[in-house]
Design a protein around this motif. Structure first.
Motif, PDB file in Angstrom:
ATOM      1  N   LEU A 123       2.944 -12.956  -4.501  1.00 19.50           N
ATOM      2  CA  LEU A 123       2.377 -11.994  -3.554  1.00 19.50           C
ATOM      3  C   LEU A 123       0.861 -11.930  -3.708  1.00 19.50           C
ATOM      4  CD1 LEU A 123       4.792  -8.922  -3.780  1.00 19.50           C
ATOM      5  CD2 LEU A 123       4.539 -10.492  -1.853  1.00 19.50           C
ATOM      6  N   SER A 124       0.413 -11.808  -4.934  1.00 22.71           N
ATOM      7  CA  SER A 124      -1.016 -11.705  -5.209  1.00 22.71           C
ATOM      8  C   SER A 124      -1.742 -13.017  -4.903  1.00 22.71           C
ATOM      9  CB  SER A 124      -1.214 -11.321  -6.678  1.00 22.71           C
ATOM     10  OG  SER A 124      -2.572 -11.332  -7.025  1.00 22.71           O
ATOM     11  N   ASN A 125      -1.171 -14.138  -5.336  1.00 25.60           N
ATOM     12  CA  ASN A 125      -1.800 -15.438  -5.087  1.00 25.60           C
ATOM     13  C   ASN A 125      -2.007 -15.657  -3.600  1.00 25.60           C
ATOM     14  OD1 ASN A 125       0.081 -17.304  -7.652  1.00 25.60           O
ATOM     15  ND2 ASN A 125      -1.653 -15.937  -7.892  1.00 25.60           N
ATOM     16  N   TYR A 126      -0.972 -15.433  -2.817  1.00 21.68           N
ATOM     17  CA  TYR A 126      -1.057 -15.684  -1.383  1.00 21.68           C
ATOM     18  C   TYR A 126      -2.013 -14.709  -0.699  1.00 21.68           C
ATOM     19  CZ  TYR A 126       3.014 -18.839  -1.646  1.00 21.68           C
ATOM     20  OH  TYR A 126       3.882 -19.862  -1.919  1.00 21.68           O
ATOM     21  N   ALA A 127      -1.990 -13.451  -1.123  1.00 25.62           N
ATOM     22  CA  ALA A 127      -2.921 -12.482  -0.543  1.00 25.62           C
ATOM     23  C   ALA A 127      -4.366 -12.878  -0.836  1.00 25.62           C
ATOM     24  CB  ALA A 127      -2.630 -11.080  -1.079  1.00 25.62           C
ATOM     25  N   ASN A 128      -4.631 -13.330  -2.055  1.00 24.21           N
ATOM     26  CA  ASN A 128      -5.985 -13.769  -2.406  1.00 24.21           C
ATOM     27  C   ASN A 128      -6.384 -15.016  -1.631  1.00 24.21           C
ATOM     28  OD1 ASN A 128      -7.024 -11.839  -4.330  1.00 24.21           O
ATOM     29  ND2 ASN A 128      -5.377 -12.511  -5.656  1.00 24.21           N
ATOM     30  N   HIS A 129      -5.443 -15.908  -1.394  1.00 23.12           N
ATOM     31  CA  HIS A 129      -5.747 -17.089  -0.582  1.00 23.12           C
ATOM     32  C   HIS A 129      -6.131 -16.685   0.835  1.00 23.12           C
ATOM     33  CE1 HIS A 129      -2.976 -19.850  -3.219  1.00 23.12           C
ATOM     34  NE2 HIS A 129      -4.046 -19.447  -3.863  1.00 23.12           N
ATOM     35  N   LEU A 130      -5.311 -15.842   1.453  1.00 26.25           N
ATOM     36  CA  LEU A 130      -5.568 -15.427   2.837  1.00 26.25           C
ATOM     37  C   LEU A 130      -6.873 -14.649   2.971  1.00 26.25           C
ATOM     38  CD1 LEU A 130      -2.001 -14.338   3.963  1.00 26.25           C
ATOM     39  CD2 LEU A 130      -3.301 -16.290   4.816  1.00 26.25           C
ATOM     40  N   ALA A 131      -7.143 -13.798   2.001  1.00 19.70           N
ATOM     41  CA  ALA A 131      -8.333 -12.951   2.057  1.00 19.70           C
ATOM     42  C   ALA A 131      -9.587 -13.662   1.546  1.00 19.70           C
ATOM     43  CB  ALA A 131      -8.103 -11.678   1.252  1.00 19.70           C
ATOM     44  N   GLU A 132      -9.390 -14.817   0.916  1.00 17.03           N
ATOM     45  CA  GLU A 132     -10.514 -15.520   0.279  1.00 17.03           C
ATOM     46  C   GLU A 132     -11.288 -14.547  -0.610  1.00 17.03           C
ATOM     47  OE1 GLU A 132     -12.741 -17.511   3.377  1.00 17.03           O
ATOM     48  OE2 GLU A 132     -11.066 -18.858   3.807  1.00 17.03           O
ATOM     49  N   THR A 133     -10.541 -13.870  -1.465  1.00 22.02           N
ATOM     50  CA  THR A 133     -11.090 -12.817  -2.315  1.00 22.02           C
ATOM     51  C   THR A 133     -12.193 -13.361  -3.216  1.00 22.02           C
ATOM     52  OG1 THR A 133      -8.866 -11.863  -2.366  1.00 22.02           O
ATOM     53  CG2 THR A 133     -10.473 -11.003  -3.956  1.00 22.02           C
ATOM     54  N   PRO A 134     -13.383 -12.772  -3.127  1.00 19.76           N
ATOM     55  CA  PRO A 134     -14.457 -13.208  -4.023  1.00 19.76           C
ATOM     56  C   PRO A 134     -14.169 -12.730  -5.451  1.00 19.76           C
ATOM     57  CG  PRO A 134     -15.209 -11.375  -2.677  1.00 19.76           C
ATOM     58  CD  PRO A 134     -13.827 -11.728  -2.203  1.00 19.76           C
ATOM     59  N   LEU A 135     -14.607 -13.514  -6.408  1.00 25.88           N
ATOM     60  CA  LEU A 135     -14.366 -13.198  -7.815  1.00 25.88           C
ATOM     61  C   LEU A 135     -15.214 -12.001  -8.234  1.00 25.88           C
ATOM     62  CD1 LEU A 135     -12.670 -14.239 -10.149  1.00 25.88           C
ATOM     63  CD2 LEU A 135     -14.591 -15.700 -10.799  1.00 25.88           C
ATOM     64  N   ASP A 136     -14.576 -11.005  -8.822  1.00 26.38           N
ATOM     65  CA  ASP A 136     -15.278  -9.842  -9.334  1.00 26.38           C
ATOM     66  C   ASP A 136     -16.181 -10.249 -10.493  1.00 26.38           C
ATOM     67  OD1 ASP A 136     -13.925  -7.672  -7.804  1.00 26.38           O
ATOM     68  OD2 ASP A 136     -12.164  -8.434  -8.856  1.00 26.38           O
ATOM     69  N   GLN A 137     -17.268  -9.533 -10.664  1.00 26.08           N
ATOM     70  CA  GLN A 137     -18.199  -9.806 -11.767  1.00 26.08           C
ATOM     71  C   GLN A 137     -17.483  -9.739 -13.116  1.00 26.08           C
ATOM     72  OE1 GLN A 137     -21.251 -10.947 -11.329  1.00 26.08           O
ATOM     73  NE2 GLN A 137     -21.485 -11.187 -13.530  1.00 26.08           N
ATOM     74  N   ALA A 138     -16.516  -8.838 -13.243  1.00 28.23           N
ATOM     75  CA  ALA A 138     -15.786  -8.687 -14.502  1.00 28.23           C
ATOM     76  C   ALA A 138     -15.033  -9.950 -14.901  1.00 28.23           C
ATOM     77  CB  ALA A 138     -14.810  -7.517 -14.399  1.00 28.23           C
ATOM     78  N   PHE A 139     -14.722 -10.808 -13.923  1.00 26.10           N
ATOM     79  CA  PHE A 139     -13.973 -12.027 -14.198  1.00 26.10           C
ATOM     80  C   PHE A 139     -14.823 -13.295 -14.096  1.00 26.10           C
ATOM     81  CE2 PHE A 139     -10.586  -9.311 -12.012  1.00 26.10           C
ATOM     82  CZ  PHE A 139     -10.210  -8.702 -13.201  1.00 26.10           C
ATOM     83  N   ALA A 140     -16.112 -13.131 -13.807  1.00 20.41           N
ATOM     84  CA  ALA A 140     -16.980 -14.278 -13.532  1.00 20.41           C
ATOM     85  C   ALA A 140     -17.053 -15.269 -14.696  1.00 20.41           C
ATOM     86  CB  ALA A 140     -18.379 -13.802 -13.155  1.00 20.41           C
ATOM     87  N   ALA A 141     -17.056 -14.762 -15.915  1.00 20.09           N
ATOM     88  CA  ALA A 141     -17.143 -15.656 -17.074  1.00 20.09           C
ATOM     89  C   ALA A 141     -15.902 -16.534 -17.218  1.00 20.09           C
ATOM     90  CB  ALA A 141     -17.355 -14.849 -18.342  1.00 20.09           C
ATOM     91  N   ALA A 142     -14.817 -16.148 -16.565  1.00 15.76           N
ATOM     92  CA  ALA A 142     -13.563 -16.914 -16.636  1.00 15.76           C
ATOM     93  C   ALA A 142     -13.283 -17.653 -15.336  1.00 15.76           C
ATOM     94  CB  ALA A 142     -12.407 -15.966 -16.975  1.00 15.76           C
ATOM     95  N   ALA A 143     -14.319 -17.873 -14.529  1.00 19.15           N
ATOM     96  CA  ALA A 143     -14.136 -18.591 -13.258  1.00 19.15           C
ATOM     97  C   ALA A 143     -13.402 -19.908 -13.519  1.00 19.15           C
ATOM     98  CB  ALA A 143     -15.486 -18.844 -12.595  1.00 19.15           C
TER      99      ALA A 143
END
Length: 148
Positions: A123-143
């Motif tokens: 559910l989350s993977n597909y929603a992020n694909h459709l929304a093209e969710t930008p990476l939050d700063q909190a997760f940037a180091a783990a891009a």
């Protein structure tokens, strides 16, 4: 997900239910990372890499999944392979995948708990694909992006 309140509500509820399974925190993160890897979700791999660190999942486990290598721990590797197989085959893992999972010490109940994790994370993977969710700063180091 905020644009679809029912989806957000479902994801939160499934997350809480998945957290109540017999799988421990490390095992749950292995499932979520393995599914996100199979679904090529850059956002979720980054997010769960950070969350895994917060939950004290061994870094070598997280890094193995991120690069598509086997996990050194035999039991966690069987879990990773099974979760990946369930995701990749749309719920039709091979008899060998299922046997390896059970032979590693997991149960039939836990196989179904993996299905729960696969569904929740998909559910989350597909929603992020459709929304093209930008990476939050909190997760940037783990891009992350999947190697070709």
């Amino acid at each position: 997900m905020a644009e679809a309140p029912a989806l957000l509500k479902a994801y939160v509820a499934l997350s809480e239910i998945f957290d109540s399974t017999s799988l421990n925190a490390t095992e749950r993160q292995v499932v979520l990372l393995a599914v996100s890897y199979e679904n090529n979700c850059e956002y979720c791999i980054a997010a769960h890499s950070v969350i895994s660190g917060m939950q004290r999942v061994p870094d070598n486990v997280v890094q193995a999944i991120r690069v598509g290598h086997p996990i050194a721990d035999r039991k966690l590797e069987a879990l990773r392979r099974f979760a990946a197989a369930v995701a990749k085959t749309r719920g039709w893992p091979s008899d060998a995948d299922a046997a390896a999972f059970l032979d590693a010490g997991y149960t039939s109940q836990q196989a179904l708990e993996v299905v729960l994790g696969v569904g929740m994370k998909t559910l989350s993977n597909y929603a992020n694909h459709l929304a093209e969710t930008p990476l939050d700063q909190a997760f940037a180091a783990a891009a992350w992006s999947k190697a070709a």
